[in-house]
Design a protein around this motif. Structure first.
Motif, PDB file in Angstrom:
ATOM      1  N   VAL A 197      -5.499   6.746  -1.678  1.00  0.00           N
ATOM      2  CA  VAL A 197      -4.853   5.291  -0.975  1.00  0.00           C
ATOM      3  C   VAL A 197      -4.699   4.257  -2.370  1.00  0.00           C
ATOM      4  O   VAL A 197      -5.630   4.363  -3.226  1.00  0.00           O
ATOM      5  CB  VAL A 197      -5.999   4.592  -0.294  1.00  0.00           C
ATOM      6  N   ILE A 198      -3.466   3.599  -2.409  1.00  0.00           N
ATOM      7  CA  ILE A 198      -3.342   2.737  -3.411  1.00  0.00           C
ATOM      8  C   ILE A 198      -2.899   1.385  -2.736  1.00  0.00           C
ATOM      9  O   ILE A 198      -2.089   1.359  -1.907  1.00  0.00           O
ATOM     10  CB  ILE A 198      -1.988   3.264  -4.454  1.00  0.00           C
ATOM     11  N   THR A 199      -3.432   0.251  -2.967  1.00  0.00           N
ATOM     12  CA  THR A 199      -3.291  -0.944  -2.351  1.00  0.00           C
ATOM     13  C   THR A 199      -3.728  -1.979  -3.276  1.00  0.00           C
ATOM     14  O   THR A 199      -4.416  -1.937  -4.179  1.00  0.00           O
ATOM     15  CB  THR A 199      -3.775  -0.883  -1.087  1.00  0.00           C
ATOM     16  N   GLU A 200      -2.856  -3.233  -3.161  1.00  0.00           N
ATOM     17  CA  GLU A 200      -3.199  -4.267  -3.634  1.00  0.00           C
ATOM     18  C   GLU A 200      -3.832  -5.155  -2.827  1.00  0.00           C
ATOM     19  O   GLU A 200      -4.353  -6.462  -3.009  1.00  0.00           O
ATOM     20  CB  GLU A 200      -1.856  -5.107  -4.321  1.00  0.00           C
ATOM     21  N   ILE A 201      -3.859  -4.773  -1.490  1.00  0.00           N
ATOM     22  CA  ILE A 201      -4.881  -5.417  -0.219  1.00  0.00           C
ATOM     23  C   ILE A 201      -6.231  -5.318  -0.439  1.00  0.00           C
ATOM     24  O   ILE A 201      -6.667  -4.000  -0.426  1.00  0.00           O
ATOM     25  CB  ILE A 201      -4.115  -5.022   0.839  1.00  0.00           C
ATOM     26  N   ASP A 202      -6.876  -6.182  -0.526  1.00  0.00           N
ATOM     27  CA  ASP A 202      -8.400  -6.027  -0.726  1.00  0.00           C
ATOM     28  C   ASP A 202      -9.029  -5.487   0.478  1.00  0.00           C
ATOM     29  O   ASP A 202      -8.835  -5.958   1.676  1.00  0.00           O
ATOM     30  CB  ASP A 202      -9.232  -7.478  -1.068  1.00  0.00           C
ATOM     31  N   PRO A 203     -10.173  -4.647   0.300  1.00  0.00           N
ATOM     32  CA  PRO A 203     -10.716  -4.044   1.496  1.00  0.00           C
ATOM     33  C   PRO A 203     -11.477  -5.131   2.457  1.00  0.00           C
ATOM     34  O   PRO A 203     -11.760  -5.789   1.804  1.00  0.00           O
ATOM     35  CB  PRO A 203     -11.493  -2.947   0.948  1.00  0.00           C
ATOM     36  N   PRO A 204     -11.283  -5.035   3.747  1.00  0.00           N
ATOM     37  CA  PRO A 204     -12.121  -6.081   4.665  1.00  0.00           C
ATOM     38  C   PRO A 204     -13.702  -6.120   4.053  1.00  0.00           C
ATOM     39  O   PRO A 204     -14.260  -4.890   3.603  1.00  0.00           O
ATOM     40  CB  PRO A 204     -11.998  -5.443   5.974  1.00  0.00           C
ATOM     41  N   ASP A 205     -14.359  -7.179   4.295  1.00  0.00           N
ATOM     42  CA  ASP A 205     -15.592  -7.080   4.003  1.00  0.00           C
ATOM     43  C   ASP A 205     -16.660  -6.370   5.023  1.00  0.00           C
ATOM     44  O   ASP A 205     -15.985  -6.146   6.234  1.00  0.00           O
ATOM     45  CB  ASP A 205     -16.293  -8.619   4.294  1.00  0.00           C
ATOM     46  N   PHE A 212       0.745  -1.282  -0.046  1.00  0.00           N
ATOM     47  CA  PHE A 212      -0.034   0.040   0.020  1.00  0.00           C
ATOM     48  C   PHE A 212       0.969   1.254  -0.127  1.00  0.00           C
ATOM     49  O   PHE A 212       1.902   1.174   0.522  1.00  0.00           O
ATOM     50  CB  PHE A 212      -1.019  -0.136   1.072  1.00  0.00           C
ATOM     51  N   HIS A 213       0.121   2.385  -0.486  1.00  0.00           N
ATOM     52  CA  HIS A 213       0.817   3.737  -0.359  1.00  0.00           C
ATOM     53  C   HIS A 213      -0.542   4.626   0.061  1.00  0.00           C
ATOM     54  O   HIS A 213      -1.771   4.343  -0.570  1.00  0.00           O
ATOM     55  CB  HIS A 213       1.110   4.380  -1.654  1.00  0.00           C
ATOM     56  N   GLU A 270      -2.856  -3.851   6.902  1.00  0.00           N
ATOM     57  CA  GLU A 270      -2.704  -2.248   6.724  1.00  0.00           C
ATOM     58  C   GLU A 270      -3.061  -2.231   5.233  1.00  0.00           C
ATOM     59  O   GLU A 270      -2.732  -3.101   4.381  1.00  0.00           O
ATOM     60  CB  GLU A 270      -1.377  -1.828   6.959  1.00  0.00           C
ATOM     61  N   PRO A 271      -3.532  -1.124   4.661  1.00  0.00           N
ATOM     62  CA  PRO A 271      -3.720   0.102   5.490  1.00  0.00           C
ATOM     63  C   PRO A 271      -4.970   0.365   6.175  1.00  0.00           C
ATOM     64  O   PRO A 271      -5.326   1.419   6.769  1.00  0.00           O
ATOM     65  CB  PRO A 271      -3.573   1.197   4.275  1.00  0.00           C
TER      66      PRO A 271
END
Length: 148
Positions: free
Chosen positions: A138-146, A34-35, A98-99
């Motif tokens: 926000v730039i991320t490859e991590i999926d947001p939580p449900d 993330f960034h 995170e994030p």
């Protein structure tokens, strides 16, 4: 910064590699996957009766919505993500990458797009009522939580 400058920053963050250890470089917090970049930051509100704060909040939301319109033209309608449940769940001890838990402490919701394997989000942040507003990307490859 101008809208064109904000878009250039978002595009730069989308191409930047994610660091292994968390780091801060200028106005960008980064970590594995993330960034989070501060596109704009207001003055603080220590001596304010609430009037200026409300105007600045509306201004930052309008800037977010203007950028969102441009990103919607690129990638289609955004997903609207409330981070309130993320905050509650993380405060109850649920582990989340995170994030998301840190963002939930100061950003109530995000507009999110999924494009080219990464999430791009826009939000308006404020850590406390006396502190500045921030327009965040926000730039991320991590999926947001449900959302629960």
């Amino acid at each position: 910064m101008t809208t064109a400058g904000h878009l250039a920053t978002i595009d730069l963050l989308r191409t930047r590699a994610f660091p292994a250890p968390p780091e801060r470089s200028g106005s960008v917090d980064s970590g594995p996957g993330f960034h989070v970049g501060e596109l704009a930051t207001s003055e603080d509100f220590w001596e304010d009766d609430g009037t200026r704060r409300l105007l600045v909040e509306e201004q930052y939301e309008a800037e977010r919505d203007g950028l969102a319109a441009l990103l919607t033209a690129r990638w289609g309608p955004p997903r609207e993500l409330s981070l309130w449940s993320v905050l509650e769940r993380s405060m109850d001890g649920e582990e989340m990458p995170e994030p998301w838990p840190t963002l939930s402490c100061h950003t109530p919701h995000l507009k999110l797009w999924r494009a080219e394997g990464r999430w791009t989000g826009l939000g308006v942040s404020q850590w406390d009522k006396e502190l500045p507003f921030q327009l965040l990307a926000v730039i991320t490859e991590i999926d947001p939580p449900d959302e629960a």
